[in-house]
Design a protein around this motif. Sequence first.
Motif, PDB file in Angstrom:
ATOM      1  N   SER A   1       0.844  -1.203   0.000  1.00  0.00           N
ATOM      2  CA  SER A   1       0.000   0.000   0.000  1.00  0.00           C
ATOM      3  C   SER A   1       0.880   1.256   0.000  1.00  0.00           C
ATOM      4  N   GLY A   2       0.585   2.176  -0.919  1.00  0.00           N
ATOM      5  CA  GLY A   2       1.315   3.448  -0.961  1.00  0.00           C
ATOM      6  C   GLY A   2       2.640   3.377  -1.690  1.00  0.00           C
ATOM      7  N   VAL A   3       2.965   2.228  -2.297  1.00  0.00           N
ATOM      8  CA  VAL A   3       4.224   2.103  -3.036  1.00  0.00           C
ATOM      9  C   VAL A   3       3.909   1.741  -4.486  1.00  0.00           C
ATOM     10  N   ARG A   4       4.476   2.505  -5.425  1.00  0.00           N
ATOM     11  CA  ARG A   4       4.254   2.219  -6.842  1.00  0.00           C
ATOM     12  C   ARG A   4       4.842   0.848  -7.184  1.00  0.00           C
TER      13      ARG A   4
ATOM     14  N   ALA B   1       8.455   0.367  -8.120  1.00  0.00           N
ATOM     15  CA  ALA B   1       9.481   0.539  -7.072  1.00  0.00           C
ATOM     16  C   ALA B   1       9.737  -0.770  -6.316  1.00  0.00           C
TER      17      ALA B   1
ATOM     18  N   PRO C   1      14.171  -0.397  -3.956  1.00  0.00           N
ATOM     19  CA  PRO C   1      13.686   0.959  -3.654  1.00  0.00           C
ATOM     20  C   PRO C   1      12.301   1.015  -3.003  1.00  0.00           C
ATOM     21  N   ALA C   2      11.661  -0.127  -2.795  1.00  0.00           N
ATOM     22  CA  ALA C   2      10.418  -0.119  -2.004  1.00  0.00           C
ATOM     23  C   ALA C   2      10.766   0.020  -0.518  1.00  0.00           C
ATOM     24  N   ASN C   3      12.061  -0.117  -0.223  1.00  0.00           N
ATOM     25  CA  ASN C   3      12.582   0.073   1.138  1.00  0.00           C
ATOM     26  C   ASN C   3      12.014  -0.936   2.148  1.00  0.00           C
ATOM     27  N   ARG C   4      11.569  -2.057   1.643  1.00  0.00           N
ATOM     28  CA  ARG C   4      10.937  -3.068   2.506  1.00  0.00           C
ATOM     29  C   ARG C   4      11.597  -4.421   2.327  1.00  0.00           C
TER      30      ARG C   4
END
Lengths: 213, 326
Positions: free
Chosen positions: B225-228, B231, B252-255
């Motif tokens: 949710s909230g991540v393109r 990414a 780059p989703a940083n997760r």
Amino acid sequence: MMKRILVVIFAAGWTSIAMSTPAAIAAEAKDKSWPCIQRKVPEISIGMVWSGPEFKVDDQAWKRTEGVAELVKVTTSRRNSIEDAKTAIDKFLDAFKGDTKSTLTQVFTGLFQTINGERREIITGIERYARQQLVLAKRIKTLTKELYGLTASGAEPTPEQSKRIDEINEKFNWDMRIFDERQQSLTYVCETPVLLEQRLFALGRHIVQHLEQ
Amino acid sequence: MNSVWRSVVPAFFMLVMSGQTSVYGYTVYVTNEKDNTVSIIDTVSLKVTKTIKVGQRPRGIILTKDGKQLLVCASDDDTVQVIDPVTLETIKHLPSGPDPELFILHPTGNPLYIANEDDNLITVIDLVTNKVLAEIPVGVEPEGMGLSPDGKVLVNTSETTNMAHFIDTSTYEVFDNVLVDARPRFAEFTADGAKLWVSSEIGGTVSVIDPTTRKIIKKISFAISGVRSEAIQPVGIRITKDGSKAFVALGPANRVAVINAKTLEVEKYLLVGQRVWQMVLTPDEKLLFTTNGVSNDVSVIDVPALKVIKSIGVGRFPWGVAVSPN
């Protein structure tokens, strides 16, 4: 002799432009208006920087909550390091009495709006800058072509031609100077969107850590 | 002795009080691609204890099975640097071939298989004799390297050819290829050898492959949710030894995605740092360390609690990560 100088200027000018035009720098990029090596990311997605409570992106309540607007101003200022910004958040929380979850979410809403807005302006500025560089590069190209036309035959130029050659040389040198200086500035400016994203991420993560405590 | 206890006892209680479940001290090594350094982290204090200079553009990093040699891919120096983890001095260099990026050790500890990104080759090196045993041609831009637990099958992924190449380690021959989604970056076998996981950075998926039939069992995709969607770029994979949990770094989703490795369903996404690529589990599997290339830090995940407990600042562009075996 004169011809040799002009040829050197001509070659040096072209090499410099060819090596450093925005188009060359962003050779891989499809978007020609984007001159940076860094990938263009027009907007920061919330999910990439925030794992706290959901919030409305355009919510303006943070501007009305006591102390929050000031905290957002201090923490988004690039004059303050990220570590100093984190300390400012810690101090704010030490003195704060109330609903921490809601207020910290408001702080992040303010950070997100402010930093994303500043980033957007910088990205627009970079694109405008790149367009100006392209115009300048075209002008330099036209000048060098004209210069080459005046000197290619190797014959001694007429007094009118000599006058024009001097004018072209002066313009050429001036344009190249501006072009190179702008190009150097661009290297720094291109870093800015990434630095802003780093700041938003670091502060978002810091706030979430407070929320999870 | 007293001074040792004065430092160890409070550290132990701090860890217990903080809910952190690993109290056994390992050493984690992180390559900093832009700084040409390796940051050394103590897993008890979760602090950088030392930073050492290494060759240019360090990326892949691994410790030998006995923990006595630290191997670093110095990509721009076209070599693998061998460092003594005790003295932190460089002992020797291995003839890695050009642009070494990632490597893997045979389960017995020798030989070493190196992916040469620029040359489309796998170089096999005997660590004892320092000799090149073989050069295996593979697809364009080889990177990910997985070895079956019995050491008989080496799997290499090529970023541009979009394939997982299956190589017989006794003949050095490619005996099969599996087409996966765009830009495969990492390959990891489960500890029982029954499954092979391959991440596809641009495709945004992880292919779970049956190594016997070489058929894809499932493609795992991700949605945050909230991540393109563009990414979400899976790179590093780590799977627990009991085959229950898998962790996938999403760039780059940083997760980091936490996956039930039996049902192959995503259970959770943990926000770590910016552009997370590589990861390592401590041998006791209590902690997972992730390298975050843009935020210039390492995130520490408490594996039993599935919580990010700390970020540790390291050098610029942290890339590879390895942990001591004891």
